[in-house]
Design a protein around this motif. Sequence first.
Motif, PDB file in Angstrom:
ATOM      1  N   ILE A  52       0.853  -1.189   0.000  1.00 40.96           N
ATOM      2  CA  ILE A  52       0.000   0.000   0.000  1.00 40.96           C
ATOM      3  C   ILE A  52       0.889   1.239   0.000  1.00 40.96           C
ATOM      4  O   ILE A  52       1.799   1.366   0.812  1.00 40.96           O
ATOM      5  CB  ILE A  52      -0.937   0.019   1.228  1.00 40.96           C
ATOM      6  CG1 ILE A  52      -1.941  -1.123   1.123  1.00 40.96           C
ATOM      7  CG2 ILE A  52      -1.652   1.363   1.343  1.00 40.96           C
ATOM      8  CD1 ILE A  52      -2.825  -1.269   2.340  1.00 40.96           C
ATOM      9  N   ASP A  53       0.649   2.119  -0.909  1.00 38.11           N
ATOM     10  CA  ASP A  53       1.422   3.349  -1.028  1.00 38.11           C
ATOM     11  C   ASP A  53       0.793   4.418  -0.123  1.00 38.11           C
ATOM     12  O   ASP A  53      -0.224   5.010  -0.468  1.00 38.11           O
ATOM     13  CB  ASP A  53       1.437   3.818  -2.479  1.00 38.11           C
ATOM     14  CG  ASP A  53       2.318   5.027  -2.701  1.00 38.11           C
ATOM     15  OD1 ASP A  53       2.817   5.615  -1.708  1.00 38.11           O
ATOM     16  OD2 ASP A  53       2.504   5.400  -3.873  1.00 38.11           O
ATOM     17  N   ARG A  54       1.387   4.630   1.031  1.00 38.69           N
ATOM     18  CA  ARG A  54       0.812   5.588   1.987  1.00 38.69           C
ATOM     19  C   ARG A  54       0.817   7.011   1.450  1.00 38.69           C
ATOM     20  O   ARG A  54       0.011   7.838   1.841  1.00 38.69           O
ATOM     21  CB  ARG A  54       1.523   5.520   3.324  1.00 38.69           C
ATOM     22  CG  ARG A  54       2.927   6.074   3.285  1.00 38.69           C
ATOM     23  CD  ARG A  54       3.522   6.128   4.653  1.00 38.69           C
ATOM     24  NE  ARG A  54       4.953   6.368   4.546  1.00 38.69           N
ATOM     25  CZ  ARG A  54       5.805   6.082   5.468  1.00 38.69           C
ATOM     26  NH1 ARG A  54       5.405   5.562   6.594  1.00 38.69           N
ATOM     27  NH2 ARG A  54       7.073   6.331   5.304  1.00 38.69           N
ATOM     28  N   HIS A  55       1.724   7.312   0.525  1.00 35.50           N
ATOM     29  CA  HIS A  55       1.785   8.656  -0.043  1.00 35.50           C
ATOM     30  C   HIS A  55       0.594   8.933  -0.964  1.00 35.50           C
ATOM     31  O   HIS A  55       0.278  10.085  -1.232  1.00 35.50           O
ATOM     32  CB  HIS A  55       3.103   8.864  -0.790  1.00 35.50           C
ATOM     33  CG  HIS A  55       4.301   8.676   0.106  1.00 35.50           C
ATOM     34  ND1 HIS A  55       4.612   9.548   1.120  1.00 35.50           N
ATOM     35  CD2 HIS A  55       5.221   7.694   0.157  1.00 35.50           C
ATOM     36  CE1 HIS A  55       5.690   9.114   1.749  1.00 35.50           C
ATOM     37  NE2 HIS A  55       6.080   7.994   1.186  1.00 35.50           N
ATOM     38  N   ARG A  56      -0.059   7.877  -1.431  1.00 35.88           N
ATOM     39  CA  ARG A  56      -1.286   8.042  -2.216  1.00 35.88           C
ATOM     40  C   ARG A  56      -2.525   7.896  -1.336  1.00 35.88           C
ATOM     41  O   ARG A  56      -3.538   8.526  -1.589  1.00 35.88           O
ATOM     42  CB  ARG A  56      -1.331   7.002  -3.335  1.00 35.88           C
ATOM     43  CG  ARG A  56      -0.247   7.253  -4.380  1.00 35.88           C
ATOM     44  CD  ARG A  56      -0.297   6.254  -5.476  1.00 35.88           C
ATOM     45  NE  ARG A  56      -1.512   6.432  -6.265  1.00 35.88           N
ATOM     46  CZ  ARG A  56      -1.944   5.565  -7.161  1.00 35.88           C
ATOM     47  NH1 ARG A  56      -1.267   4.470  -7.393  1.00 35.88           N
ATOM     48  NH2 ARG A  56      -3.049   5.792  -7.838  1.00 35.88           N
ATOM     49  N   LEU A  57      -2.441   7.046  -0.304  1.00 36.71           N
ATOM     50  CA  LEU A  57      -3.597   6.772   0.547  1.00 36.71           C
ATOM     51  C   LEU A  57      -3.928   7.934   1.480  1.00 36.71           C
ATOM     52  O   LEU A  57      -5.094   8.306   1.626  1.00 36.71           O
ATOM     53  CB  LEU A  57      -3.358   5.506   1.360  1.00 36.71           C
ATOM     54  CG  LEU A  57      -4.505   5.031   2.230  1.00 36.71           C
ATOM     55  CD1 LEU A  57      -5.709   4.692   1.362  1.00 36.71           C
ATOM     56  CD2 LEU A  57      -4.090   3.832   3.053  1.00 36.71           C
ATOM     57  N   ILE A  58      -2.924   8.531   2.098  1.00 38.49           N
ATOM     58  CA  ILE A  58      -3.159   9.624   3.054  1.00 38.49           C
ATOM     59  C   ILE A  58      -3.894  10.793   2.413  1.00 38.49           C
ATOM     60  O   ILE A  58      -4.857  11.302   2.983  1.00 38.49           O
ATOM     61  CB  ILE A  58      -1.831  10.077   3.713  1.00 38.49           C
ATOM     62  CG1 ILE A  58      -1.213   8.930   4.512  1.00 38.49           C
ATOM     63  CG2 ILE A  58      -2.035  11.304   4.568  1.00 38.49           C
ATOM     64  CD1 ILE A  58      -2.026   8.458   5.699  1.00 38.49           C
ATOM     65  N   ILE A  60      -6.012  10.717   0.051  1.00 39.57           N
ATOM     66  CA  ILE A  60      -7.400  10.289  -0.134  1.00 39.57           C
ATOM     67  C   ILE A  60      -8.164  10.441   1.177  1.00 39.57           C
ATOM     68  O   ILE A  60      -9.295  10.938   1.206  1.00 39.57           O
ATOM     69  CB  ILE A  60      -7.457   8.837  -0.648  1.00 39.57           C
ATOM     70  CG1 ILE A  60      -6.889   8.771  -2.067  1.00 39.57           C
ATOM     71  CG2 ILE A  60      -8.890   8.302  -0.603  1.00 39.57           C
ATOM     72  CD1 ILE A  60      -6.672   7.368  -2.576  1.00 39.57           C
ATOM     73  N   PHE A  61      -7.550  10.022   2.277  1.00 39.83           N
ATOM     74  CA  PHE A  61      -8.184  10.198   3.591  1.00 39.83           C
ATOM     75  C   PHE A  61      -8.392  11.679   3.914  1.00 39.83           C
ATOM     76  O   PHE A  61      -9.413  12.056   4.469  1.00 39.83           O
ATOM     77  CB  PHE A  61      -7.336   9.576   4.701  1.00 39.83           C
ATOM     78  CG  PHE A  61      -7.401   8.077   4.759  1.00 39.83           C
ATOM     79  CD1 PHE A  61      -8.548   7.382   4.397  1.00 39.83           C
ATOM     80  CD2 PHE A  61      -6.316   7.354   5.210  1.00 39.83           C
ATOM     81  CE1 PHE A  61      -8.605   6.010   4.469  1.00 39.83           C
ATOM     82  CE2 PHE A  61      -6.371   5.978   5.293  1.00 39.83           C
ATOM     83  CZ  PHE A  61      -7.504   5.297   4.921  1.00 39.83           C
ATOM     84  N   LYS A  62      -7.403  12.488   3.556  1.00 38.64           N
ATOM     85  CA  LYS A  62      -7.495  13.916   3.884  1.00 38.64           C
ATOM     86  C   LYS A  62      -8.612  14.627   3.137  1.00 38.64           C
ATOM     87  O   LYS A  62      -9.067  15.679   3.578  1.00 38.64           O
ATOM     88  CB  LYS A  62      -6.148  14.600   3.613  1.00 38.64           C
ATOM     89  CG  LYS A  62      -5.104  14.253   4.652  1.00 38.64           C
ATOM     90  CD  LYS A  62      -3.806  14.990   4.414  1.00 38.64           C
ATOM     91  CE  LYS A  62      -2.810  14.671   5.510  1.00 38.64           C
ATOM     92  NZ  LYS A  62      -1.541  15.355   5.321  1.00 38.64           N
ATOM     93  N   GLU A  63      -9.068  14.061   2.027  1.00 38.50           N
ATOM     94  CA  GLU A  63     -10.208  14.645   1.322  1.00 38.50           C
ATOM     95  C   GLU A  63     -11.478  14.575   2.164  1.00 38.50           C
ATOM     96  O   GLU A  63     -12.346  15.425   2.051  1.00 38.50           O
ATOM     97  CB  GLU A  63     -10.444  13.914  -0.006  1.00 38.50           C
ATOM     98  CG  GLU A  63      -9.392  14.174  -1.047  1.00 38.50           C
ATOM     99  CD  GLU A  63      -9.616  13.344  -2.296  1.00 38.50           C
ATOM    100  OE1 GLU A  63     -10.677  12.693  -2.423  1.00 38.50           O
ATOM    101  OE2 GLU A  63      -8.724  13.335  -3.160  1.00 38.50           O
ATOM    102  N   GLU A  64     -11.574  13.553   3.002  1.00 44.31           N
ATOM    103  CA  GLU A  64     -12.774  13.325   3.806  1.00 44.31           C
ATOM    104  C   GLU A  64     -12.614  13.735   5.268  1.00 44.31           C
ATOM    105  O   GLU A  64     -13.591  14.007   5.946  1.00 44.31           O
ATOM    106  CB  GLU A  64     -13.160  11.837   3.764  1.00 44.31           C
ATOM    107  CG  GLU A  64     -13.487  11.324   2.385  1.00 44.31           C
ATOM    108  CD  GLU A  64     -14.780  11.905   1.842  1.00 44.31           C
ATOM    109  OE1 GLU A  64     -15.712  12.145   2.633  1.00 44.31           O
ATOM    110  OE2 GLU A  64     -14.847  12.130   0.616  1.00 44.31           O
TER     111      GLU A  64
END
Length: 81
Positions: A52-58, A60-64
Motif C-alpha cells: 500500500i502506497d501511503r503517499h497516495r492513501l493519506i 485520499i483520507f485527507k479529502e474526507e
Amino acid sequence: MILESICDLEFPDTSHFHLGRGFHSVLRQIKEEWGTSCRFLEFDIRKCFQTIDRHRLIPIFKEEIDDPKLFYPINKVFSAG
C-alpha cells in the motif's frame, strides 16, 4: 475505529466491508444464493498490505477527514516494522 466509521459510508449497502459484516455474512449470502458449493478459492492477502502506497492513501483520507491529529498514528502504523 474512526476511519472505519467514516469509510463505512463509502461502501455500497451490498458490501461485506460494512460494520458488523464480514466473512460470515459472505458465507451466508453464498449459501442463500448458490446453495451448497464444494469449490472455493483461497487467497492469502496479508502481503498485499505491504504494498500500500501511503503517499497516495493519506491524501485520499485527507479529502474526507479534516483532523491532522488523526494522521500521526496512521503514519506510525505505516512506518512500523
